[in-house]
Design a protein around this motif. Structure first.
Motif, short mmCIF file in Angstrom:
data_model
loop_
_atom_site.label_atom_id
_atom_site.label_comp_id
_atom_site.label_asym_id
_atom_site.label_seq_id
_atom_site.Cartn_x
_atom_site.Cartn_y
_atom_site.Cartn_z
N PHE A 96 101.14 65.04 47.75
CA PHE A 96 100.27 65.17 46.58
C PHE A 96 99.00 65.94 46.94
N ALA A 97 98.43 65.64 48.12
CA ALA A 97 97.23 66.34 48.56
C ALA A 97 97.49 67.83 48.72
N GLU A 98 98.72 68.18 49.11
CA GLU A 98 99.08 69.60 49.29
C GLU A 98 99.50 70.25 47.99
N GLU A 147 84.72 52.43 51.68
CA GLU A 147 85.85 52.97 52.43
C GLU A 147 86.12 54.39 51.96
N LEU A 148 86.58 55.20 52.90
CA LEU A 148 86.74 56.63 52.63
C LEU A 148 88.20 57.05 52.78
N HIS A 149 89.09 56.25 52.21
CA HIS A 149 90.52 56.53 52.37
C HIS A 149 90.95 57.85 51.77
N LYS A 150 90.21 58.33 50.80
CA LYS A 150 90.59 59.59 50.17
C LYS A 150 90.52 60.77 51.14
N LEU A 151 89.88 60.56 52.28
CA LEU A 151 89.78 61.62 53.28
C LEU A 151 91.05 61.75 54.11
N THR A 152 91.81 60.68 54.20
CA THR A 152 92.96 60.68 55.12
C THR A 152 94.01 61.73 54.75
N PRO A 153 94.48 61.81 53.50
CA PRO A 153 95.52 62.81 53.21
C PRO A 153 95.12 64.25 53.51
N PRO A 154 93.93 64.75 53.04
CA PRO A 154 93.63 66.15 53.35
C PRO A 154 93.44 66.41 54.84
N MET A 176 86.60 53.17 57.12
CA MET A 176 87.97 53.61 56.84
C MET A 176 88.92 52.44 56.70
N SER A 177 88.51 51.26 57.17
CA SER A 177 89.27 50.03 56.96
C SER A 177 90.51 49.93 57.82
N GLY A 178 91.37 48.97 57.43
CA GLY A 178 92.57 48.69 58.20
C GLY A 178 93.61 49.78 58.10
N ALA A 179 93.46 50.70 57.18
CA ALA A 179 94.45 51.76 57.03
C ALA A 179 94.05 53.04 57.76
N SER A 180 93.07 52.92 58.67
CA SER A 180 92.73 54.09 59.49
C SER A 180 94.00 54.64 60.11
N GLY A 181 94.21 55.94 59.99
CA GLY A 181 95.51 56.48 60.34
C GLY A 181 95.51 57.39 61.53
N LYS A 182 96.27 58.49 61.42
CA LYS A 182 96.58 59.31 62.59
C LYS A 182 95.50 60.33 62.92
N VAL A 183 94.50 60.47 62.08
CA VAL A 183 93.40 61.39 62.35
C VAL A 183 92.31 60.64 63.11
N PRO A 184 91.85 61.14 64.26
CA PRO A 184 90.79 60.44 65.00
C PRO A 184 89.53 60.33 64.15
N ALA A 185 89.01 59.10 64.03
CA ALA A 185 87.87 58.87 63.15
C ALA A 185 86.88 57.94 63.81
N ALA A 186 85.68 58.46 64.07
CA ALA A 186 84.57 57.65 64.57
C ALA A 186 83.83 57.12 63.34
N ASP A 233 79.41 63.36 50.91
CA ASP A 233 80.32 62.27 50.51
C ASP A 233 81.74 62.80 50.58
N GLN A 234 82.71 61.93 50.31
CA GLN A 234 84.10 62.35 50.45
C GLN A 234 84.52 63.32 49.35
N ALA A 235 83.85 63.27 48.20
CA ALA A 235 84.19 64.21 47.13
C ALA A 235 83.90 65.65 47.56
N GLU A 236 82.81 65.85 48.31
CA GLU A 236 82.49 67.19 48.78
C GLU A 236 83.57 67.71 49.72
N LEU A 237 84.06 66.86 50.60
CA LEU A 237 85.12 67.30 51.51
C LEU A 237 86.40 67.61 50.75
N GLN A 238 86.74 66.76 49.79
CA GLN A 238 87.95 67.01 49.01
C GLN A 238 87.85 68.33 48.25
N ALA A 239 86.68 68.63 47.73
CA ALA A 239 86.49 69.89 47.00
C ALA A 239 86.65 71.08 47.95
N ALA A 240 86.11 70.96 49.15
CA ALA A 240 86.24 72.03 50.14
C ALA A 240 87.70 72.22 50.54
#
Length: 612
Positions: free
Chosen positions: A210-212, A499-506, A525-535, A466-473
């Motif tokens: 969906f993100a793509e 939580e910033l889960h909307k960042l994970t897909p892009p 990022m919560s318990g669903a922190s995924g495969k992208v390294p996130a500090a 914020d995460q909306a700016e990253l999603q727009a970029a």
């Protein structure tokens, strides 16, 4: 009551690092823990507290009860239990709690006590509020729930309590509130996970598609609805299920209760038995166990160990600190880091594997996990639990025998080594959480789902408000090349630390395209922190004058999870700090939380508004 201070030895079975962390924790907390124990000792009374109520007060307290309960509560020999619940029928995890009060009341009555529904607490869902303004209330809801719990217990009518709750901020809030009434015994009563639906890895794949732009909203909604499809907790191993695991290893659940599905005879039996157990733990029972004494330094260390061994939610680097503080115990991120070096990763559950919590439960679940950690000396056995003295009873599997709940056989083997393993053959030699520090501050990273070759990222910063700016970029095709996304002004003072889960897909899409990417943020990022390294949870946050406010586009940033460092490789001296670009002051109730944003502590101290 006396301070339960760990001694110098612990016996030969306890791992030396576990013993050392526990000792340091006790020494650091000596003054605050002693003050807490003195406070709850002062709150205890001879006989039920309601015996000191005036007649008008007491009459109000049982006016709505039946005749037999009124007679029982008018005296001072019948224990009365409070039920505090987060029930609502919008959230799948809490919908099963609707019938629990009647089950508990009946069981307690048969056992010679009374139970009253004392109060409800709010329960919001981060899954619903992702990317919405309501998410900025989420973390603060934990402390609202703690206060609501205190209001429910404030009537001096009760000798014990049962806490009905499941998800992200609800269980920590209930526990913080319960610990403010630490002279009472308390049990936590879970609802259990929904049956397995669409596998989590398939859900994640559709999200990324969906993100793509490869699938539309209809296909995405179909996938999400197939994953979240019935009453019960979401089946991935996020904060909600980490909560359940923690309550069990801390002895606040009955053994095996965490992941039994709703609506089964065994689940019904767990709910009834919880009421009976608390009845026996009141000052009028045979095994007086105040929760404030039960949750000591050993129990807190056990919780951290189990969180690390399961690759649990990063949210608990906040919540466990806050929960410990409510018991007068000063847990730090350094304690997490020390334990992480010796605690192996024993589970593979989404997002750090394909399995869900139902598969974990079927493979041996909590009984096998606790047994393995006990055998390795990584848990303190000598703790107090709902079952009495000692954690070893939590190695046993629950059974219904002629309708009676019992615990019989020790779970000695895992049923699926792709999901659950013993200490002798772990998935990784250290825990799934690591701490980072450097000239950008302190942060947390969840590495259990991150490929080892991505544990080190050095790249120029791309800074977002914020995460909306990253999603727009991302949508505009501007995120090219290797980069470290810095998403700042997302801390507790700035906007409640959403939580910033909307960042994970892009970010996952870009990583799959071959770009080196990482995330650095003072948000969650919560318990669903995924495969992208996130500090994440960077402290101090940008709003509080943290170095993140000085970072500019192009500054080289190095995130190194192997050495535990987080550095900006640029001279920040002489720069003016940036200002937040998003307005988080009003709308969707945010104006009501201005006082909390103004008084909240840093992430490293639990991001709480209470200064205990």
């Amino acid at each position: 009551m006396t301070a339960n201070t760990p001694d110098a030895g612990y016996g030969p079975a306890v791992h030396p690092v576990v013993a050392d962390v526990t000792r340091r924790l006790a020494e650091r907390s000596a003054a605050t823990r002693s003050a807490y124990l003195e406070r709850i000792a002062a709150a205890a009374s001879e006989g039920p507290a309601r015996g000191s109520l005036g007649c008008a007060n007491l009459a109000h307290g049982f006016a709505a009860c039946g005749v037999s309960d009124k007679l029982a509560l008018a005296g001072d020999v019948t224990p009365n239990l409070a039920i505090v619940s987060s029930y609502n029928d919008m959230l799948s995890a809490h919908q099963p709690l609707k019938t629990y009060p009647d089950t508990i009341k009946a069981a307690v009555s048969e056992a010679g006590g009374v139970a009253q529904f004392a109060g409800g607490v709010p329960a919001m869902c981060d899954g619903i509020t992702q990317g919405r303004a309501g998410m900025e209330l989420s973390l603060f809801s934990r402390d609202v729930i703690a206060m609501a719990t205190a209001v429910a217990l404030s009537h001096d009518m009760f000798d014990g309590a049962l806490m009905l709750g499941v998800c992200d901020k609800i269980v920590p809030g209930l526990l913080i509130g319960a610990l403010s009434f630490g002279h009472l015994p308390v049990a936590f009563v879970p609802a259990g996970p929904m049956p397995s639906g669409l596998p989590n890895k398939d859900k994640a794949r559709v999200r990324q598609q969906f993100a793509e732009g490869k699938v539309g909203r209809r296909e995405l909604l179909q996938a999400e609805s197939a994953a979240y499809h019935s009453p019960g907790t979401c089946t991935f191993y996020g904060t909600a299920n980490s909560n359940q695991m923690l309550m069990e290893v801390m002895g606040l659940h009955l053994p095996g209760a965490s992941f039994e599905q709703p609506g089964t005879p065994l689940r019904e039996a767990f709910t009834a038995e919880a009421g009976r157990r608390v009845l026996g733990h009141t000052a009028l029972g045979q095994h007086h166990t105040p929760i404030g004494e039960q949750i000591d330094e050993r129990a807190i260390v056990n919780a951290v160990v189990a969180l690390l061994a399961t690759g649990g939610s990063t949210n608990h680097t906040l919540h466990l600190v806050a929960m410990a503080a409510a018991a007068g115990i000063e847990l730090t991120w350094d304690d997490f880091a020390s334990l992480s070096e010796v605690v192996p990763l024993l589970t593979r559950m989404y997002p750090n594997g394909a399995a869900d919590v139902n598969q974990f439960h079927e493979a041996g679940g909590m009984a096998y996990l606790i047994g393995s950690l006990l055998d390795a000396g990584l848990l303190h056995e000598d703790v107090r639990t709902l079952m009495g003295e000692g954690l070893s009873q939590y190695r046993l599997a629950p059974r219904l025998e002629d309708g009676t709940l019992t615990w019989v056989d020790e779970v000695k083997e895992t049923g699926d080594t792709s999901v659950l393993r013993g200490v002798e053959e772990p998935f990784a030699s250290d825990g799934g959480l690591r701490m980072l520090s450097g000239n950008l501050g302190r942060a947390v990273i969840k590495v259990s789902a991150v490929a080892p070759e991505r544990h080190v990222v050095e790249a120029p910063a791309k800074v977002f408000g914020d995460q909306a700016e990253l999603q727009a970029a991302f949508s505009a095709g501007e995120l090219t090349g290797d980069f470290v996304a810095v998403v700042r002004f997302q801390g507790p003072q700035a906007n409640g630390m959403p939580e910033l889960h909307k960042l994970t897909p892009p970010l996952a899409v870009l990583q799959d395209r071959g770009q080196k990417v990482a995330l650095v943020t003072d948000g969650r990022m919560s318990g669903a922190s995924g495969k992208v390294p996130a500090a994440i949870h960077v402290s101090p946050e940008a709003k509080a004058g943290g170095p993140l406010a000085l970072v500019r586009d192009g500054d080289p940033i190095r995130l190194d999870a192997t050495t535990g460092t987080l550095e900006v490789l640029a001279d920040l001296s002489g720069r003016e700090p940036a200002e937040a670009t998003a307005d988080s002051g009003s709308g969707t109730g945010r104006e009501l939380f201005a006082a909390m944003r103004g008084s909240v502590g840093p992430a490293e101290k639990g991001a709480g508004v209470f200064h205990l």
